[in-house]
Design an enzyme around this catalytic site. Structure first.
Site: not given
Ligand code: PLP
Ligand code: COI
Length: 340
Positions: A220, A81, A184
């Site tokens: 989301e 990612r 991200k």
């Molecule tokens: N959506 C947002 C905006 C996030 O900041 C995060 C955190 O990383 C997620 C979703 C969840 O992603 P992941 O499951 O890869 O941590």
């Molecule tokens: C994560 O879940 O790793 C994120 O990046 C969310 C963050 C905004 C704390």
């Protein structure tokens, strides 16, 4: 050294640990990278990361298992990612092997800060990629810093597995349909600060954003993806170009189907159809699975399962996911990377 930390009550706060990884990209190549005891980044005042947001970050965790060993959950997916985000932001990719080895090195160097098994705590890793150097025009940097620091964390949302309420925000968007919502990057989070403050000041855990084109579908949460469970045992999550492709969400789609026998669906979640969900939750690395008790939209509070109790399917998903992450349940092939 033995550290004295209240592991059971960590919350989600920065804590400066002894070691972080740092690597520099210069003249078209990454250096070998090293562990550093310096928690301060040294960079040009003209760095594009500071002015034009040419940066990216990741989030993943290290878990202490029952036998005392430490493991990472799908770190290669975070590496991939970050590579996609880097492409979008015109930054150099960090190769997967370099990323994963760096994660392991940071965990090993700070191992006494990986919370004990059974406390619910984990070591959160924050990889960060930033464009640096003396550039003032709007153009990509020629030099980059890739760093990973870490800290022990507990719950991101204060309820943990207890449900909390969220505010559906129709007045602010976090991302545009073909913008950077799927990457991200810090800018998405900067855009979420004001709506997040409004939601928290009204007692909500966070904001749920709607699709920026029509404002009719759930996108989301500001810090996690959304999922709902229907009466017909479907596990539904929004499909959209402007949401972050959550690694937790894709893991849950797989586990819902292969371990719980639910029907996994990525599709539209219209705000007019919330009645079809018997349970709902937010999922992500920091959020893990945080049950959503209710959502406020305009003047109506819609309750899913209960404002005080986690629903049975959400709990089973939580047990399956965290059981895998902490090494108690067999993981699908390739999901677990041992640190030791
Ligand atoms: N959506 C947002 C905006 C996030 O900041 C995060 C955190 O990383 C997620 C979703 C969840 O992603 P992941 O499951 O890869 O941590
Ligand atoms: C994560 O879940 O790793 C994120 O990046 C969310 C963050 C905004 C704390």
């Amino acid at each position: 050294m033995t550290v004295s930390i209240d592991w059971e009550n960590l919350g989600f706060e920065y804590r400066q640990l002894p070691f972080r990884y740092i690597s520099v990209y210069k003249d078209g190549a990454w250096d070998d990278g090293k562990l550093s005891e310096d928690a301060i980044l040294h960079l040009s005042e003209a760095s594009p990361a500071l002015h034009y947001g040419q940066q990216a970050f990741e989030g993943l965790k290290a878990y202490r298992t029952k036998d005392g060993s430490v493991q990472l959950f799908r770190p290669d997916e975070n590496a991939k990612r970050l590579q996609r985000t880097a492409d979008r932001m015109l930054m150099p990719q960090v190769p997967t092997e370099k990323f994963v080895e760096a994660c392991k090195a940071v965990v090993k160097a700070n191992e006494e800060f990986v919370p004990p098994y059974g406390t619910g705590g984990t070591l959160y890793l924050r990889p960060l990629l930033i464009g640096v150097g003396d550039i003032i025009g709007v153009k990509p940097a020629e030099e980059y810093i890739f760093t990973i620091f870490a800290m022990p964390v507990g719950n991101y949302f204060k309820g943990g597995l207890a449900p909390t309420n969220f505010l559906i925000q129709g007045d602010f968007d976090r991302a545009a349909p073909h913008g950077t919502g799927a990457a991200k990057v810090g800018g998405n989070y900067a855009a979420s600060l004001l709506p997040g403050k409004v939601a928290k000041s009204q007692g909500f855990s966070d904001v749920i954003y709607l699709d920026p084109a029509t404002h009719t579908k759930i996108e989301e949460v500001g810090s996690a993806n959304f999922f709902g469970i229907t009466k017909d045992n479907e596990f539904i999550t929004p499909l959209s170009l402007s949401i972050l492709p959550s690694i937790t969400k894709y893991s849950l789609l797989y586990l819902a189907e292969h371990r719980l026998g639910l029907k996994p669906v990525e599709g539209d979640v219209y705000i007019t159809e919330l009645d079809k969900f018997v349970e709902a939750g937010a999922c992500g690395t920091a959020a893990v699975i945080s049950p959503i008790g209710g959502v406020q939209y305009q003047d109506k509070l819609h309750i899913f399962y209960s404002e005080t109790e986690v629903g049975p399917i959400t709990r089973r998903l939580y047990d399956e996911l965290t059981g895998i992450q902490f090494g108690d349940i067999e993981a699908p092939e390739g999901w677990i990377v041992k640190v030791d």
